[in-house]
Motif scaffolding. Sequence first.
Motif, mmCIF file in Angstrom:
data_model
loop_
_atom_site.group_PDB
_atom_site.id
_atom_site.type_symbol
_atom_site.label_atom_id
_atom_site.label_comp_id
_atom_site.label_asym_id
_atom_site.label_seq_id
_atom_site.Cartn_x
_atom_site.Cartn_y
_atom_site.Cartn_z
ATOM 1 N N GLU A 138 49.281 30.759 34.604
ATOM 2 C CA GLU A 138 48.489 31.899 34.109
ATOM 3 C C GLU A 138 47.491 32.305 35.184
ATOM 4 O OE1 GLU A 138 47.046 31.495 29.976
ATOM 5 O OE2 GLU A 138 48.178 29.645 30.073
ATOM 6 N N ASP A 139 47.115 33.524 35.107
ATOM 7 C CA ASP A 139 46.152 34.007 36.095
ATOM 8 C C ASP A 139 44.783 33.472 35.721
ATOM 9 O OD1 ASP A 139 45.249 37.294 37.359
ATOM 10 O OD2 ASP A 139 45.095 35.275 38.195
ATOM 11 N N GLU A 140 44.353 32.436 36.448
ATOM 12 C CA GLU A 140 43.096 31.773 36.084
ATOM 13 C C GLU A 140 41.877 32.420 36.749
ATOM 14 O OE1 GLU A 140 42.592 29.291 33.991
ATOM 15 O OE2 GLU A 140 44.702 29.105 33.442
ATOM 16 N N GLU A 141 42.159 33.445 37.518
ATOM 17 C CA GLU A 141 41.018 34.043 38.234
ATOM 18 C C GLU A 141 40.048 34.688 37.244
ATOM 19 O OE1 GLU A 141 42.456 36.806 41.051
ATOM 20 O OE2 GLU A 141 43.903 35.373 41.891
ATOM 21 N N GLU A 142 38.813 34.661 37.626
ATOM 22 C CA GLU A 142 37.805 35.261 36.748
ATOM 23 C C GLU A 142 37.986 36.774 36.763
ATOM 24 O OE1 GLU A 142 34.448 31.866 37.242
ATOM 25 O OE2 GLU A 142 33.944 33.928 37.733
ATOM 26 N N LEU A 143 37.890 37.331 35.550
ATOM 27 C CA LEU A 143 38.089 38.784 35.457
ATOM 28 C C LEU A 143 36.880 39.486 36.075
ATOM 29 C CD1 LEU A 143 39.229 38.682 31.752
ATOM 30 C CD2 LEU A 143 40.691 39.191 33.696
ATOM 31 N N SER A 144 37.177 40.450 36.897
ATOM 32 C CA SER A 144 36.052 41.144 37.548
ATOM 33 C C SER A 144 35.336 42.025 36.522
ATOM 34 C CB SER A 144 36.582 42.011 38.687
ATOM 35 O OG SER A 144 37.521 42.912 38.164
ATOM 36 N N GLU A 145 34.085 42.053 36.681
ATOM 37 C CA GLU A 145 33.308 42.812 35.694
ATOM 38 C C GLU A 145 33.531 44.312 35.912
ATOM 39 O OE1 GLU A 145 29.259 41.642 35.904
ATOM 40 O OE2 GLU A 145 29.834 39.538 36.133
ATOM 41 N N ASP A 146 33.506 45.001 34.801
ATOM 42 C CA ASP A 146 33.721 46.454 34.877
ATOM 43 C C ASP A 146 32.376 47.104 35.190
ATOM 44 O OD1 ASP A 146 35.408 48.445 34.848
ATOM 45 O OD2 ASP A 146 35.636 48.624 32.660
ATOM 46 N N GLU A 147 32.268 47.673 36.372
ATOM 47 C CA GLU A 147 30.950 48.203 36.743
ATOM 48 C C GLU A 147 30.943 49.729 36.636
ATOM 49 O OE1 GLU A 147 29.470 46.736 40.340
ATOM 50 O OE2 GLU A 147 30.071 44.684 39.933
ATOM 51 N N SER A 148 31.053 50.192 35.422
ATOM 52 C CA SER A 148 30.975 51.652 35.265
ATOM 53 C C SER A 148 29.518 52.037 35.053
ATOM 54 C CB SER A 148 31.840 52.085 34.087
ATOM 55 O OG SER A 148 31.500 51.330 32.954
ATOM 56 N N ASP A 149 29.090 53.057 35.777
ATOM 57 C CA ASP A 149 27.668 53.402 35.784
ATOM 58 C C ASP A 149 27.156 53.814 34.422
ATOM 59 O OD1 ASP A 149 28.152 54.906 39.004
ATOM 60 O OD2 ASP A 149 27.542 52.851 38.455
ATOM 61 N N GLY A 150 28.029 54.416 33.624
ATOM 62 C CA GLY A 150 27.558 55.008 32.379
ATOM 63 C C GLY A 150 27.253 54.011 31.285
ATOM 64 N N ILE A 165 33.199 33.139 26.750
ATOM 65 C CA ILE A 165 33.695 32.356 25.593
ATOM 66 C C ILE A 165 35.220 32.262 25.646
ATOM 67 C CG2 ILE A 165 33.957 32.384 23.065
ATOM 68 C CD1 ILE A 165 31.093 33.713 23.040
ATOM 69 N N GLU A 166 35.863 33.410 25.945
ATOM 70 C CA GLU A 166 37.327 33.439 25.978
ATOM 71 C C GLU A 166 37.865 32.531 27.095
ATOM 72 O OE1 GLU A 166 40.826 36.694 26.798
ATOM 73 O OE2 GLU A 166 38.899 37.462 26.058
ATOM 74 N N ARG A 167 37.203 32.617 28.279
ATOM 75 C CA ARG A 167 37.661 31.812 29.416
ATOM 76 C C ARG A 167 37.485 30.325 29.123
ATOM 77 N NH1 ARG A 167 34.399 33.715 33.596
ATOM 78 N NH2 ARG A 167 35.336 35.756 33.340
ATOM 79 N N THR A 168 36.362 29.971 28.506
ATOM 80 C CA THR A 168 36.117 28.564 28.159
ATOM 81 C C THR A 168 37.174 28.062 27.186
ATOM 82 O OG1 THR A 168 33.763 29.080 28.337
ATOM 83 C CG2 THR A 168 34.333 26.947 27.367
ATOM 84 N N ALA A 169 37.496 28.906 26.198
ATOM 85 C CA ALA A 169 38.519 28.513 25.205
ATOM 86 C C ALA A 169 39.868 28.313 25.896
ATOM 87 C CB ALA A 169 38.630 29.587 24.125
ATOM 88 N N ARG A 170 40.164 29.238 26.854
ATOM 89 C CA ARG A 170 41.437 29.120 27.582
ATOM 90 C C ARG A 170 41.500 27.828 28.383
ATOM 91 N NH1 ARG A 170 42.057 34.659 29.218
ATOM 92 N NH2 ARG A 170 41.558 34.123 31.354
ATOM 93 N N ARG A 171 40.371 27.503 29.043
ATOM 94 C CA ARG A 171 40.335 26.279 29.851
ATOM 95 C C ARG A 171 40.497 25.042 28.972
ATOM 96 N NH1 ARG A 171 35.508 28.051 33.650
ATOM 97 N NH2 ARG A 171 36.679 29.183 35.247
ATOM 98 N N ARG A 172 39.827 25.075 27.807
ATOM 99 C CA ARG A 172 39.930 23.920 26.899
ATOM 100 C C ARG A 172 41.378 23.750 26.421
ATOM 101 N NH1 ARG A 172 36.498 25.164 23.010
ATOM 102 N NH2 ARG A 172 38.058 25.615 21.417
ATOM 103 N N GLN A 173 41.997 24.921 26.094
ATOM 104 C CA GLN A 173 43.413 24.885 25.672
ATOM 105 C C GLN A 173 44.292 24.269 26.748
ATOM 106 O OE1 GLN A 173 44.289 28.953 24.663
ATOM 107 N NE2 GLN A 173 44.872 28.416 22.583
#
Length: 566
Positions: A138-150, A165-173
Amino acid sequence: MFVTDCRREFYDVIVSQRVLLLVASDVDALCACKILQALFQCDHVQYTLVPVSGWQELETAFLEHKDQFKYFVFINCGANVDLLEILQPEEDTYFFVCDSHRPINVVNVYNETQVKLLVKQGDDLDVPAYDDIFRDEEDEEELSEDESDGSEPSDKRRRFEEEVIERTARRRQRREWEARRREILFDYEQYEYHGTSSAMVMFDLAWIMSKDLNDMLWWAIVGLTDQWVQDKITQMKYVTDIGVLQRHVSRHNHRNEDEENSLSIDCMRIAFEYDLRLALYQHWSLYESLCNTSYTSANLKLWSVQGQKRLQEFLADMGLPLKQVKQKFNSMDMSLKENLREMIEESANKFGMKDLRVQTFSIHFGFKNKFLASDIVYATASLMESIEKEGPETTNFIKALDSLSRGNLDKLHQGLDLAKKQLCAIQQTVASCICTNLVISQGPFLYCSLMEGMPDVKLFSKPVSLCLLSKYLLKSFVCSTKNKRCKLLPLIMAAPMDVEQGTVIMVGIPPETESSDKKNFFGRAFEKAADSTNSRTLHNHFDMSIIELKTEDRSKFLDALISLLS
């Protein structure tokens, strides 16, 4: 992957190719090899045969031949390790593996393209499910934050918290899945055991193709008997497989009794028999066979004076004169030989030997050639592990292979003579180990070490001979000891391998109990003990429970084993 149709997915694929046969040094592998050679001869298949006695030779043979061959057939080697990792083959190389060693490595099972496993349909393999041991990366890379100005800063923070929370749950799984995977693989790989004989698998192939001959059937019988003689399979499995072969024997060897259809005396006949469990007795004297068969020797305790007395009582109970018993079996009075089996069985029951008769097969050709399947096993194994130096390493292998053909009776008789010497050496070594208390209880297992300078110690630097000795010794020790706990323990046996290099060969065998399932846990235990102590070991044998070890590392290796198994 498992081959479901041997003819279409295996034989039809290689029949028009050049094939390299890699054959292990055991009797079952030789028999499977003979069957396959006979099939190749029928169809003019080009092949090269290379005997391999361990992983090092197998790797060397592969490296030498990988440029000339694309199709490799492994007989009794290669199933219980990851072949692709060890041999690193090109993508257009194909491995066909016919191996009775279990458990089969999971990567070999789930490789769809290069590794094809030939196993008997219906064998209970208990392979873990694919999803339990493999998962797509699985793609374990951290999802880049969406930097939309608005977007508001509070939205950003909330989205970031949800992602954490989602990433932690995935890692625990993933951690839980990996822990479960380790547990499943440990349970699957913990014990080493043997499946259906490779010779029987090859005979099935010949039968499906309607090319099965009586000779091939005999080789399948010898392959199965080898597993029984070496104590690799349970009595239940042996009896079941004997039943399968018995149907083929009836099909090939039914005879009309009338004069017109009677066969020439030179034709080969195979017969099912309930015969005596006495090693080589038809080619020896009955007395020596009784003394050198592990079953009778252990039950009568022949290493003691009391045991020798019991043997005399046993012979007296049968009413057999010593003069008759001590001469060659062929020269015994016909009147005695006619009811011999019944007489021996009746007396054996009184002396607590209830299993002295066993289901087996015999082969007849010519006027005086009659052999039991076990005779051939002993003779062939002795030729293969002969310690007499005669030319290159492969000489013994070729001799053993030749002895399986009916045309080479001189080699077979040479093998029978060697086998007698080997059985005598085993029996004498067992007697000296028990009389001098060399078998020591180490807590979780029994341990016995042969010293340099003991008679015949050179013979036991060979794996098959050492395994036979270990099994005979454990049977005898269980019969001789009064300690109930020791009767349930497995045995580790060590013998000098190479004095100049300072190495010993060590083998571990499971406990000798009535209900024993013949599963051996020493392979994994040896690996772990060697890793934890950095002992200089060599895991070169196809049986994981046989290792080579530097003599000076032996004590720390055994200490690690004791703490591991306690």
